[in-house]
Design an enzyme around this catalytic site. Structure first.
Site, PDB file in Angstrom:
ATOM      1  N   ARG A  96       0.827  -1.216   0.000  1.00  0.00           N
ATOM      2  CA  ARG A  96       0.000   0.000   0.000  1.00  0.00           C
ATOM      3  C   ARG A  96       0.858   1.263   0.000  1.00  0.00           C
ATOM      4  O   ARG A  96       0.447   2.301  -0.504  1.00  0.00           O
ATOM      5  CB  ARG A  96      -0.924   0.003   1.226  1.00  0.00           C
ATOM      6  CG  ARG A  96      -1.938  -1.120   1.250  1.00  0.00           C
ATOM      7  CD  ARG A  96      -2.701  -1.146   2.570  1.00  0.00           C
ATOM      8  NE  ARG A  96      -3.235  -2.475   2.837  1.00  0.00           N
ATOM      9  CZ  ARG A  96      -3.816  -2.824   3.979  1.00  0.00           C
ATOM     10  NH1 ARG A  96      -3.924  -1.939   4.953  1.00  0.00           N
ATOM     11  NH2 ARG A  96      -4.267  -4.047   4.147  1.00  0.00           N
ATOM     12  N   GLU A 167     -10.786  -1.967  -5.830  1.00  0.00           N
ATOM     13  CA  GLU A 167     -11.359  -1.036  -4.856  1.00  0.00           C
ATOM     14  C   GLU A 167     -10.510   0.228  -4.751  1.00  0.00           C
ATOM     15  O   GLU A 167      -9.330   0.235  -5.055  1.00  0.00           O
ATOM     16  CB  GLU A 167     -11.440  -1.713  -3.487  1.00  0.00           C
ATOM     17  CG  GLU A 167     -12.203  -0.893  -2.446  1.00  0.00           C
ATOM     18  CD  GLU A 167     -12.002  -1.414  -1.030  1.00  0.00           C
ATOM     19  OE1 GLU A 167     -12.897  -1.196  -0.201  1.00  0.00           O
ATOM     20  OE2 GLU A 167     -10.954  -2.016  -0.759  1.00  0.00           O
TER      21      GLU A 167
END
Length: 479
Positions: A96, A167
């Protein structure tokens, strides 16, 4: 400052060429080969068609572990023992933050130990072929769930690897997740992601995109969350995305949650272009959970009933072990089955909740005011408008760590447990909306014999984990 304009094909290719060198697996990405792989997948693995054709809410958990075989085993268990209709692959924290070397170290350590050294699946490190092995091993469509401000390489690898849902977004994966990234930066990054999804759609492979609806996950006023969903949906549609799942996180008052989900669908269909298929997803409670698993199952059950009444297209489920962190696969499957039981028992009942229509009108009025402010700030350009609206405080998100948000909005529950705004900051909402919120919070304060204050906010943040919905004065301890 970025503008809400579609990236040219040449620019998409130029950016992709540079991104391939960020990690060696990027050089495995071949767009034409990826199209062929997607076309080879059976209908049951195609995310958008499965979601968009469902006649009742589909269930999807969260789940991600470092090693490929363990991820396959986990998802097969949730598919077979939990009855998941859709599956996730949750990405690890190093990925991330684009720290692929640290993710590689964690993956190696996980392979050589019985302990997981990462909190998710490092898809970039695994590369295209491992992603395809994961997709082949399962009978259910899979989505990439992550939290990445700059998800460009992750999107390239996972979409080439066969995933058909992705997402996140430039606001929902910036404001709640990170401190120093500017909105201009993340909008630019996500224009690439959405344009890549649009390029797949142009070749007949529809990639579902899902902005992250819960935002900070803590008492977010519905209108703020919905406005973010509309903005991210509009930005994605400009880049050619044709399947959008707009999200909303449970706040716990059934009337308000049902009204919000209905408003989300209605406003999504109104604001987004006709060539975009709009679906909705309901996230079960994202705040603190009770430590007692029986009480936690009660929280999950309330989410299931809410979903049965509101009928979103998808529900993101929780487990009774949320309090302690990453759940076991057994607890994760139990959360799925609990939600399915509640939906199956409730969905065919004709449940008429008083106050839903009035609450929906209030949510839609407030959302329109925020969208109008974004339009004014950008002179019709949604990208520039949302950046400037956040800079001025006309748009804001409570409890956000990001420097891009003022964080001046503070929510609290009214006497029915609906989330209202205690502090508005410079949020662009009409005076009549402010008065409604102030009056409803005033009634609660009067009932409890205390002044409206930040203590109400703090009490409400902890209430559900303490076994309540409203942080009543003198009632915050679970019985």
């Amino acid at each position: 400052m970025p503008r809400d304009q579609r990236l040219a094909g040449e620019e998409l290719q130029r950016l992709a060429s540079g991104l391939r060198d960020e990690w060696h697996t990027g050089r495995e990405v071949d767009f034409e080969e990826a199209i062929a792989f997607h076309e080879s997948l059976p209908a049951g693995k195609q995310f958008a068609p499965v979601l968009e054709s469902a006649d009742q809410p589909l269930l999807q958990p969260r789940a991600g572990v470092p090693c490929l075989e363990a991820q396959i085993e986990l998802l097969q268990y949730l598919e077979q023992q939990g009855g998941a209709d859709l599956l996730p692959t949750t990405i690890d924290s190093y990925t991330r933050d684009n720290e692929y070397e640290k993710a590689e170290e964690g993956l190696a350590a996980s392979r050589n130990s019985d302990e997981d050294a990462l909190n998710g699946f490092p898809a970039v490190n695994h590369g295209v072929e491992d992603c395809r092995r994961l997709v082949r091993a399962l009978d259910t469509p899979i989505e990439v769930r992550h939290g990445t401000p700059d998800a460009r390489l992750l999107a390239m690898v996972t979409l080439a690897g066969g995933f058909q849902s992705f997402e996140g977004g430039p606001i929902s994966y910036n404001i709640p997740y990170t401190k120093g990234h500017s909105l201009a930066e993340t909008i630019t990054h996500w224009q690439f992601v959405d344009r890549l999804c649009g390029a797949y759609a142009e070749r007949g492979v529809v990639v579902n995109r899902e902005p992250f609806g819960p935002l900070t996950g803590t008492l977010v006023p519905p209108a703020i969350a919905i406005a973010v969903m509309l903005v991210e949906g509009l930005l994605a549609a400009t880049q050619g995305v044709r399947s959008l799942t707009l999200g909303y996180g449970q706040v716990g008052n059934v009337v308000q949650d049902v009204a919000a989900l209905r408003a989300l669908r209605a406003l999504g269909e109104e604001y987004l272009p006709d060539d975009v298929t709009v679906t909705t997803v309901f996230h079960e409670w994202m705040g603190g959970f009770p430590p007692d698993e029986a009480r936690a199952s009660g929280v999950i059950g309330l989410g299931g009933v809410t979903a049965a009444v509101a009928k979103p297209d998808k529900v993101i489920t929780k487990s009774p072990q949320e309090f302690q962190g990453v759940p076991t696969k057994e607890a994760n499957a139990a959360g799925l089955r609990t939600t399915r039981q509640l939906i199956d028992m409730t969905i065919e009942q004709d449940i008429d909740l008083a106050g839903v229509d009035e609450e929906q009108r209030l949510i839609e009025q407030t959302t329109r005011a925020l969208m109008d402010a974004i339009d004014r700030h950008g002179d019709g350009d949604v990208a520039q408008g949302v950046i400037r609206a956040f800079e001025s405080g006309a748009m804001d998100v409570p409890f956000a760590p990001s420097d891009a948000a003022a964080g001046a909005v503070l929510p609290a529950r009214d006497d029915d447990g609906r989330v209202r705004m205690f502090e508005f900051g410079d949020l662009a909402v009409p005076d009549e909306v402010r008065e409604i919120h102030e009056n409803k919070l005033g009634k609660r304060a009067e009932r409890e014999g205390r002044a409206q204050s930040f203590q109400m906010v703090a009490d409400d943040v902890d209430a559900i984990s303490d076994g309540k919905l409203i942080g009543r004065r003198g009632e915050t301890d679970a019985d």
